[in-house]
Structures are given as C-alpha cells and as structure tokens.
Design a protein around this motif. Structure first.
Motif, PDB file in Angstrom:
ATOM      1  N   VAL A 238      82.860  -0.685  -6.582  1.00 24.14           N
ATOM      2  CA  VAL A 238      82.736   0.408  -5.614  1.00 24.14           C
ATOM      3  C   VAL A 238      82.363  -0.173  -4.252  1.00 24.14           C
ATOM      4  CG1 VAL A 238      81.965   2.017  -7.390  1.00 24.14           C
ATOM      5  CG2 VAL A 238      80.281   0.792  -6.030  1.00 24.14           C
ATOM      6  N   ASP A 239      82.389   0.683  -3.250  1.00 27.03           N
ATOM      7  CA  ASP A 239      82.058   0.260  -1.903  1.00 27.03           C
ATOM      8  C   ASP A 239      80.685   0.848  -1.544  1.00 27.03           C
ATOM      9  OD1 ASP A 239      82.102  -0.656   0.619  1.00 27.03           O
ATOM     10  OD2 ASP A 239      83.739   0.634   1.339  1.00 27.03           O
ATOM     11  N   VAL A 240      79.648   0.019  -1.606  1.00 22.67           N
ATOM     12  CA  VAL A 240      78.309   0.519  -1.274  1.00 22.67           C
ATOM     13  C   VAL A 240      78.172   0.541   0.248  1.00 22.67           C
ATOM     14  CG1 VAL A 240      75.832   0.175  -1.521  1.00 22.67           C
ATOM     15  CG2 VAL A 240      77.349  -0.387  -3.418  1.00 22.67           C
ATOM     16  N   VAL A 241      78.205   1.752   0.832  1.00 34.02           N
ATOM     17  CA  VAL A 241      78.234   1.851   2.294  1.00 34.02           C
ATOM     18  C   VAL A 241      76.848   1.971   2.911  1.00 34.02           C
ATOM     19  CG1 VAL A 241      80.555   2.803   2.411  1.00 34.02           C
ATOM     20  CG2 VAL A 241      78.610   4.344   2.121  1.00 34.02           C
ATOM     21  N   GLY A 242      75.843   2.288   2.110  1.00 35.81           N
ATOM     22  CA  GLY A 242      74.517   2.402   2.696  1.00 35.81           C
ATOM     23  C   GLY A 242      73.435   2.430   1.637  1.00 35.81           C
ATOM     24  N   GLU A 243      72.189   2.149   2.079  1.00 34.80           N
ATOM     25  CA  GLU A 243      71.047   2.168   1.183  1.00 34.80           C
ATOM     26  C   GLU A 243      69.879   2.844   1.880  1.00 34.80           C
ATOM     27  OE1 GLU A 243      69.804  -1.683  -0.034  1.00 34.80           O
ATOM     28  OE2 GLU A 243      71.803  -2.322  -0.673  1.00 34.80           O
ATOM     29  N   ALA A 244      69.051   3.500   1.108  1.00 39.07           N
ATOM     30  CA  ALA A 244      67.831   4.079   1.673  1.00 39.07           C
ATOM     31  C   ALA A 244      66.731   3.999   0.627  1.00 39.07           C
ATOM     32  CB  ALA A 244      68.070   5.530   2.082  1.00 39.07           C
ATOM     33  N   GLY A 245      65.497   3.999   1.122  1.00 40.35           N
ATOM     34  CA  GLY A 245      64.366   3.863   0.217  1.00 40.35           C
ATOM     35  C   GLY A 245      63.437   5.059   0.203  1.00 40.35           C
ATOM     36  N   THR A 246      63.692   6.015   1.098  1.00 41.48           N
ATOM     37  CA  THR A 246      62.827   7.187   1.151  1.00 41.48           C
ATOM     38  C   THR A 246      63.674   8.438   1.381  1.00 41.48           C
ATOM     39  OG1 THR A 246      62.586   6.979   3.548  1.00 41.48           O
ATOM     40  CG2 THR A 246      60.903   5.914   2.202  1.00 41.48           C
ATOM     41  N   VAL A 247      63.078   9.593   1.092  1.00 40.94           N
ATOM     42  CA  VAL A 247      63.762  10.855   1.344  1.00 40.94           C
ATOM     43  C   VAL A 247      64.070  10.967   2.831  1.00 40.94           C
ATOM     44  CG1 VAL A 247      63.538  13.363   1.295  1.00 40.94           C
ATOM     45  CG2 VAL A 247      62.644  12.006  -0.606  1.00 40.94           C
ATOM     46  N   GLU A 248      63.078  10.593   3.638  1.00 37.70           N
ATOM     47  CA  GLU A 248      63.182  10.739   5.085  1.00 37.70           C
ATOM     48  C   GLU A 248      64.377   9.975   5.664  1.00 37.70           C
ATOM     49  OE1 GLU A 248      59.579   9.501   6.952  1.00 37.70           O
ATOM     50  OE2 GLU A 248      60.308  10.092   8.926  1.00 37.70           O
ATOM     51  N   THR A 249      64.619   8.767   5.158  1.00 39.45           N
ATOM     52  CA  THR A 249      65.744   7.991   5.687  1.00 39.45           C
ATOM     53  C   THR A 249      67.044   8.331   4.972  1.00 39.45           C
ATOM     54  OG1 THR A 249      65.120   6.206   4.181  1.00 39.45           O
ATOM     55  CG2 THR A 249      64.358   6.024   6.450  1.00 39.45           C
ATOM     56  N   ALA A 250      66.919   8.757   3.707  1.00 36.15           N
ATOM     57  CA  ALA A 250      68.134   9.003   2.926  1.00 36.15           C
ATOM     58  C   ALA A 250      68.922  10.197   3.465  1.00 36.15           C
ATOM     59  CB  ALA A 250      67.776   9.221   1.460  1.00 36.15           C
ATOM     60  N   VAL A 251      68.214  11.281   3.799  1.00 37.99           N
ATOM     61  CA  VAL A 251      68.910  12.521   4.161  1.00 37.99           C
ATOM     62  C   VAL A 251      69.821  12.332   5.385  1.00 37.99           C
ATOM     63  CG1 VAL A 251      68.588  14.881   4.969  1.00 37.99           C
ATOM     64  CG2 VAL A 251      67.257  14.036   3.032  1.00 37.99           C
ATOM     65  N   PRO A 252      69.291  11.799   6.529  1.00 39.00           N
ATOM     66  CA  PRO A 252      70.196  11.607   7.674  1.00 39.00           C
ATOM     67  C   PRO A 252      71.299  10.591   7.396  1.00 39.00           C
ATOM     68  CG  PRO A 252      67.967  10.801   8.173  1.00 39.00           C
ATOM     69  CD  PRO A 252      67.896  11.482   6.851  1.00 39.00           C
ATOM     70  N   LEU A 253      70.973   9.569   6.590  1.00 38.79           N
ATOM     71  CA  LEU A 253      71.965   8.533   6.286  1.00 38.79           C
ATOM     72  C   LEU A 253      73.143   9.129   5.521  1.00 38.79           C
ATOM     73  CD1 LEU A 253      72.301   5.315   6.357  1.00 38.79           C
ATOM     74  CD2 LEU A 253      71.685   5.454   3.947  1.00 38.79           C
ATOM     75  N   ILE A 254      72.834   9.939   4.516  1.00 30.43           N
ATOM     76  CA  ILE A 254      73.896  10.538   3.701  1.00 30.43           C
ATOM     77  C   ILE A 254      74.711  11.522   4.536  1.00 30.43           C
ATOM     78  CG2 ILE A 254      74.384  11.951   1.681  1.00 30.43           C
ATOM     79  CD1 ILE A 254      71.736  10.789   0.491  1.00 30.43           C
ATOM     80  N   ARG A 255      74.007  12.304   5.381  1.00 29.44           N
ATOM     81  CA  ARG A 255      74.718  13.241   6.250  1.00 29.44           C
ATOM     82  C   ARG A 255      75.706  12.499   7.139  1.00 29.44           C
ATOM     83  NH1 ARG A 255      69.971  17.116   8.558  1.00 29.44           N
ATOM     84  NH2 ARG A 255      69.691  18.445   6.752  1.00 29.44           N
ATOM     85  N   GLU A 256      75.250  11.336   7.630  1.00 33.05           N
ATOM     86  CA  GLU A 256      76.079  10.600   8.569  1.00 33.05           C
ATOM     87  C   GLU A 256      77.252   9.914   7.866  1.00 33.05           C
ATOM     88  OE1 GLU A 256      73.967   7.501  10.714  1.00 33.05           O
ATOM     89  OE2 GLU A 256      75.908   6.531  11.020  1.00 33.05           O
ATOM     90  N   LEU A 257      76.972   9.270   6.733  1.00 32.92           N
ATOM     91  CA  LEU A 257      77.998   8.456   6.079  1.00 32.92           C
ATOM     92  C   LEU A 257      78.964   9.288   5.243  1.00 32.92           C
ATOM     93  CD1 LEU A 257      75.803   5.434   4.938  1.00 32.92           C
ATOM     94  CD2 LEU A 257      77.420   5.494   6.837  1.00 32.92           C
ATOM     95  N   ASP A 258      78.500  10.450   4.791  1.00 34.67           N
ATOM     96  CA  ASP A 258      79.331  11.325   3.968  1.00 34.67           C
ATOM     97  C   ASP A 258      80.012  10.567   2.821  1.00 34.67           C
ATOM     98  OD1 ASP A 258      80.422  13.650   3.106  1.00 34.67           O
ATOM     99  OD2 ASP A 258      82.131  13.589   4.473  1.00 34.67           O
TER     100      ASP A 258
END
Lengths: 211, 358
Positions: free
Chosen positions: A26-46
């Motif tokens: 698979v193509d791992v496009v991003g990583e996050a370690g907290t809720v706070e960073t995960a939410v904007p990251l997922i919104r952005e990367l879709d």
C-alpha cells in the motif's frame, strides 16, 4: 493502483514497523500520533483507509472518526490494536470503523484487510467476532424488547466460524455459499451493531464478564 | 505581603501609618484608622502602637528594632490593663511574650538541635510563675490559656516538623517498596526474556513467541487483564501462552462469554491445551485459532489449525494423546470431544461441556 493509507498510532516505533511490514503493498501517505494531529491530516490527505489505534493519548480512535466523518465521509477506518477490552473495540466499531484486527497480524494479512476495508467490506478478526457475538447475546439475555436487533441464525453461524479461525473462503465452502454472500452477512452484522443504541451496549459492557 | 511603607505626604492624615498598613494588606485605610482609634480608647494602647508602627515603618531596616518592639509590648500591656487585668498578670504576660521573642529570634523553636536561648526560657518561666503565683481571681481564666498558647507557640513548629518528616519518610518507604516490586517483576520477566532472546537470536520463531508471551504477561500485570486460572478465557490464555512458548507457534484466542473455572472446566482447559500442543507439534502450521464460547447451557472450546490434518483411523493405538488426554478427559469431566480432520484439510477439535444447573 495502490491504496492510500494513513497510520494513526501513538507509538512511532510501531508505525515504522507497520510501514515496513506493509512494504509496497500500500501507499502510506501520512502518519499521526495523536487525535489532534490526526484529524487535520486525514482531512487534508483524504486517504482511502486509515489504520487507527483504539487508544490514543488525547482520546480514542472514536474521536478521530468523529472529527473526520462529517467532512470526509468516504474515508474508511480499520481499527488496529492490542487492546483486550471488548467495550473499547466495540466502541470504535460503533463509531464507524469497518473492522478490527490485532497488532500481531502479519503483513500480507494486514494488506488484505486494508484492501477489504477500502472496498467497503467489513473486516472481522476472530476476536472481534467473539466480542460481537457476546454483545448480541447479552442483548437477548437481558431484554425481550432488545434495541439491539437480533442476528439471524445464518449471521450467527458465520460469526462463530470467523471466531473459530475460519477465513471467508473456508466459511463459504463449508456453508455452500459464495464469498460475496458471506461478506454481505458480515456487513449486515456491522450495520446492526452501529445502529444499536448506546445504552444497550453499556449494559452489555457491565454484564459481559461472567454468565 | 510587602512590608508596609509610610503613605506619601499628599495622602497622609497624620504620619501616614494607617494608609501604609492599609496599602500593604489591601483594605480601606478608614478601617485601619478606626481600629487604631478604638485601640487608643483601650488605655491609650492605640496611640503607643501607632508610634511603634511609625518607628518600624520609617526605618524598617534598622539594625535593632527594639524600640518598636518595646512600644508594642507597652501597647499590649496597656490594652490588657484596660481589659481589667491586674498589673501582675500584665507584667507576667509581657515577660512571657519577651521570652518567646528571644527564643524565636535565637534560632526558632525546640527543633532537635536548634539552639535554645537560656534567657528566653528564664523569661517565659518567670512569666508563668508570676502569672500563676500572683495573678488575682480575675486572671484565673487567663492562666491556662496563656500556658497552652505559649507551649503551642514553642513546641508547635517542632511537632509539625516531626509530622512532616514522618510523612516524607513513609512516602519514601512506599516508593522504595514499589520500586523494588517493579524491579523484581522486571527481573523475573523482562530481563529473563531478553536473556532468552539473546540466546535464541538465530531462531526467529522462538524469539517471536518469547516476545509475545512477555507482552501478554506484562500487559496482564500493567492493565490487570486476566491471564490467570480464574476464568475460562484467562485459563485458556495461560495455556495458549505456554504452548506458544514451548512450540514457537502463534495462537489467536477469541471468546464470547466467560465463566469461572470449576473442576470440570479445568479438565476442558487441559484438554484444550493438549489439542493446542498437538496442533503445534504435528500440524505443520504455525498458526492456531482457539475460540471459547460460554452460554447458559454449555461451554464450548474450538481449537483449529490449518495444517496437514490426519487420518483418525491411522493413529496408532499406543498414542495416548488424543484418546487419553482429550477424549478420555472430556468424558470423565462429563463432556465430549469431537475431532474433525482429513489429510491436507487441517484439524479442528471441539470440546463441549454441559454446564451444571442447566
């Protein structure tokens, strides 16, 4: 076309391990370690699939799903955890995750689970199947007018076989059904679980230990 | 609270004492002036006190602030006299106050090892004697209170400090014990496992199973997960961990429902363990699935591998594993065992035990 995946787990070492295990699958496009960073990251990367730890330092996987679902309804979540607490796992599933696998899963199996999640199917590990059977049975046991819609005999049979360690293909062969039919049974169980009321499951969580 | 400064000339009424005190303790100056006025009615104590404060505030860093102190003592004496106390009582209280001041100024209180001013002790003792010996009937209510108060002032800080030290000691002891417990636990488990892993570094399967077992154990200890013999799933988890470690396989444990283990269920766990061990030894598959289901009428345990399978007919009669350890054991416990297998098709052992009272 490789699936675009975001990893959310508070252990960097574990994220690196998952990345290595998945390799080119698979193509791992991003990583996050907290809720706070995960939410904007997922919104952005879709991404197509988010691998989501049940426990995060600033909230649970549930909080991530809640923060993303509105804006990015197409993103699908697969819970990945070592958590042994049934109520935590069921909580994430009810929040909208398509399945739950344990962290000891092998690389190829995880890649297959991601693929299945991306397709919109449910991913039930044996352990999750056990938890879910438990939740529904407790519903029957406690109330006659259970808000938790009952499982059909077939759905129960399928879940039991998953809990016993059978794969979809093996279950299909054993029950003389197609794999597609097995998948639809599992998805239907997932739907029933997500539609049931919170109170019901709280009751289940309190009752579940000993019969 | 800052030391009071005299109020600047533009806002002062007399010397600026009341305004300064009011500023320092953040109250209305009128209130402070009122207090001083009332005290002035008590035999003129307020006036003396005002002068004392003026001394202290106009030169707060003076080397020997005896003048204001002396004035304060005089003011207090005047006030007490105005309250109707005899001269002896007032004098003895002044002596006690002076002695206490000396003791405090020379190194605090009766803390062990702290210097104790002899003059201060003499003054306090003299004050007590005077108070008790010569105090009039009107003073009798005052004596016990004065003695108690003085003792509290001198011994209080000492007792308080003793208490603090004892608390600190206890906390430190608890902490040490906790650390020792963690160290013992880490030594018994994690360090041993690490040593084993180093020794078996060339056998990835064994290393993996060691790590898995350690993880389970540590998790159980940290989060109170049940890896004990109390409940069916706990007992199965323990058995699975044993088999994983012995044979280097991976066992996936799932369950639905749970119950406490009685003698009959203990036999089920042992039979399940035997089935896991068989799967690990003979099936040639390194993954085993175990599922336990408990409902009101029965407990069922499935042990499944995806390995070679076998022909039940071809098992030699002298191989007691299945016959004795699984079927026989289940029969004696009042349950039954079913084994579904075929060459090349994996094996599933199903153990069923009806539950008592159903």
């Amino acid at each position: 076309m490789k699936r675009r995946v975001v990893l959310v787990d508070d252990h960097r070492l574990f994220r690196a391990g998952v990345r290595a295990e998945l390799g080119d699958a698979v193509d791992v496009v991003g990583e996050a370690g907290t809720v706070e960073t995960a939410v904007p990251l997922i919104r952005e990367l879709d991404p197509e699939v988010v691998l989501l730890d049940v426990h995060l330092p600033d909230g649970g996987g549930e909080a991530v799903i809640a923060g993303v679902a509105q804006e990015r309804p197409a993103v699908r979540f697969l819970a990945l955890s070592v958590s042994d607490a049934a109520e935590d796992v069921i909580g994430v599933i009810r929040a909208g995750a398509r399945g739950y696998v344990t962290k000891t899963i092998s690389g190829p199996e995880l890649a297959a689970a991601i693929e299945r999640t991306a397709e919109g199917d449910a991913v039930f590990s044996p352990r999750l199947a056990g938890f879910v059977l438990d939740a529904f049975r407790a519903g029957e046991r406690v109330h006659g007018d259970s808000e938790l819609e009952e499982l059909t005999a077939r759905e129960r049979e399928v879940l039991q076989l998953i809990a016993r360690g059978y794969r979809y293909k093996e279950i299909a062969a054993r029950l003389h059904l197609s794999v597609k039919t097995i998948e639809s049974h599992v998805s239907s169980v997932l739907r029933k679980l997500q539609l049931s009321s919170r109170a019901e499951l709280t009751h289940w969580a309190a009752q579940r230990r000993l019969i | 609270m800052a030391f009071p400064q005299l109020t600047p000339p533009d806002r002062r009424v007399a010397a600026g004492v009341c305004g300064g005190i009011a500023d320092a303790i953040a109250v209305d100056p009128t209130l402070v002036r009122l207090v001083f006025a009332l005290l002035a009615l008590a035999g003129g104590a307020g006036l003396v006190l005002y002068v004392a404060a003026w001394f202290a505030m106009s030169a707060p860093r003076r080397e020997k602030p005896w003048a204001p102190l002396l004035l304060v003592v005089i003011a207090a004496s005047l006030a007490l006299g105005a309250l109707g106390l005899s001269g002896y009582a007032v004098a003895s209280l002044a002596l006690i106050a002076g002695g206490l001041t000396l003791i405090w100024r020379r190194g605090g209180s009766l803390r062990p090892g702290a210097p104790l001013s002899a003059a201060g002790v003499v003054l306090v003792a003299g004050g007590f004697v005077l108070l008790l010996a010569r105090g009039g009937p009107a003073d009798s209510f005052l004596a016990p209170g004065a003695v108690g108060g003085a003792l509290l002032l001198v011994a209080g800080p000492w007792l308080w400090q003793l208490g603090v030290e004892r608390d600190a000691e206890r906390t430190a002891r608890i902490r040490t014990e906790e650390r020792a417990e963690v160290a013992a636990r880490v030594h018994d488990s994690v360090l041993q496992t690490l040593a084993l892993i180093q020794r078996h570094a060339e056998e990835p399967r064994r290393v993996a199973s060691l790590a898995r077992r350690q993880e389970r154990e540590l998790r159980g200890w940290l989060y109170g997960a049940t890896i004990d013999g109390e409940t069916l799933t706990g007992a199965l988890a323990a058995a699975a961990a044993d088999v994983e470690e012995l044979h280097g396989v991976r066992i996936e444990l799932a369950s639905s429902g749970d119950c406490t283990v009685d003698d009959a269920l203990r036999q089920v766990v042992l039979a399940a363990r035997e089935a896991m061990a068989n799967a690990a030894k003979f099936a040639g598959s390194d993954e085993i699935a175990v599922y336990a289901e408990v409902d009101v009428s029965r407990a069922t345990v499935f042990v499944r591998d995806r390995g070679d399978g076998f022909d039940p007919e071809s098992v030699p009669a002298d191989r007691r594993g299945i016959e004795e350890s699984i079927r026989g054991r289940m029969a004696r416990a009042g349950g039954s065992a079913a084994i579904v297998t075929a060459p090349g098709d994996g094996t599933e052992v199903e153990l069923t035990l009806p539950r008592a009272g159903s």
